[in-house]
Motif scaffolding. Structure first.
Motif, PDB file in Angstrom:
ATOM      1  N   LEU A 159      -7.679  -8.607   0.238  1.00  0.00           N
ATOM      2  CA  LEU A 159      -6.269  -8.223  -0.556  1.00  0.00           C
ATOM      3  C   LEU A 159      -6.430  -9.188  -1.693  1.00  0.00           C
ATOM      4  N   ASN A 160      -6.216  -8.512  -2.946  1.00  0.00           N
ATOM      5  CA  ASN A 160      -5.976  -9.045  -4.199  1.00  0.00           C
ATOM      6  C   ASN A 160      -4.986  -9.885  -4.257  1.00  0.00           C
ATOM      7  N   LYS A 161      -4.976 -11.023  -5.016  1.00  0.00           N
ATOM      8  CA  LYS A 161      -3.897 -11.785  -5.506  1.00  0.00           C
ATOM      9  C   LYS A 161      -3.163 -10.957  -6.779  1.00  0.00           C
ATOM     10  N   ASN A 162      -1.677 -11.075  -6.862  1.00  0.00           N
ATOM     11  CA  ASN A 162      -0.915 -10.687  -7.812  1.00  0.00           C
ATOM     12  C   ASN A 162      -0.744  -9.147  -7.533  1.00  0.00           C
ATOM     13  N   GLN A 163      -1.257  -8.621  -6.332  1.00  0.00           N
ATOM     14  CA  GLN A 163      -1.029  -7.216  -6.384  1.00  0.00           C
ATOM     15  C   GLN A 163      -0.161  -7.056  -5.173  1.00  0.00           C
TER      16      GLN A 163
END
Length: 284
Positions: free
Chosen positions: A66-70
């Motif tokens: 899971l990507n940060k800031n998403q």
């Protein structure tokens, strides 16, 4: 390969924490936006999570980045008795966009100037390698014990784990191309003492050379001739270390009839002439 992110070979991920959880009831993944990346591995059961509108169901022995800031969240669809592990980590900001996407070929054992200037693509989603849970248990134990350089050691262990994910992904659709690359490298390695011979390679593989060449370049980012040259020069370094041969004799043994040409090729690849490189192996 659906790529989550790309690490660079000269920087490892910085770990925030590692942990394990298990739910006894129907579970809903938290609704949140984080300033760090998440690696999720499901040991038992399945985990439902949505990231920026895309829904994933991570089944047993599978993983998801899971990507940060998403924005990611979940529905009440994760069944009871699901257990999972996570890694929370950050990567250093990197503006080195010119780093290539190809790893150095495995038979090239010696450093050259741009050796570490490449990116390691991490698959967004996939099946974890055998032994993943044991690795997590070991890292969690290390997190719980005080030690010098603890977080750096754990970060290095996670980097190794991520490299294994990258390698495992090559067993998928791109596997055939990588296997062909390995066969090409094996043939080149067996013929280091003579100039490159495309006809010989074609006959050995019983394939059209144009196809072999195109597949090799697509898989490795370099031509077969470039790979053969680097293999020969790696052999030259081995001879510098293990024999008393001089530059001219090494050049001749590797099929370079002109030692001056050999020196020019060596300098182009390693950034210094063979005479200079050779001095580091002298014993006083």
């Amino acid at each position: 390969m659906d790529t989550f992110t790309e690490l660079t070979a000269d920087r490892f991920p910085l770990i925030r924490d590692i942990g394990r959880n298990r739910t006894d009831n129907l579970y809903t993944h938290p609704d949140r936006i984080l300033d760090y990346h998440v690696f999720l591995y499901v040991a038992e059961g399945s985990m439902q999570v949505i990231e920026e509108g895309t829904s994933y169901v991570v089944k047993e022995k599978e993983y998801l980045f899971l990507n940060k800031n998403q924005h990611h969240w979940g529905l009440p669809e994760t069944p009871a008795e699901t257990s999972w592990y996570w890694i929370h980590f950050n990567t250093l900001s990197d503006d080195r966009k010119d780093y290539n996407a190809y790893t150095p070929l495995p038979e090239l054992e010696y450093y050259y100037p741009d050796h570490y200037e490449y990116r390691v693509a991490l698959p967004k989603y996939g099946v974890a390698p055998i032994g993943t849970e044991q690795q997590f248990l070991s890292m969690i134990k290390e997190m719980q014990e005080p030690s010098i350089h603890k977080m750096t050691r754990i970060s290095l262990n996670v980097f190794q784990f991520f490299l294994d994910l990258n390698a495992a992904a090559k067993d998928g659709p791109a596997g055939a191309a990588h296997r062909l690359t390995e066969r090409v490298m094996a043939i080149l390695a067996a013929n280091l003492e003579q100039p490159f011979d495309a006809a010989h390679l074609q006959a050995q593989l019983n394939m059209n050379y144009s196809y072999i060449s195109s597949s090799f370049k697509k898989s490795t980012g370099q031509t077969i001739v470039e790979a053969h040259t680097k293999l020969r020069l790696s052999k030259a370094i081995e001879l510098m270390r293990s024999s008393s041969l001089n530059i001219a004799e090494i050049s001749e043994q590797l099929g370079y009839q002109n030692p001056f040409y050999f020196s020019r090729v060596f300098k182009k690849v390693f950034g210094e002439p063979p005479s200079s490189f050779m001095r580091q192996f002298y014993r006083l």
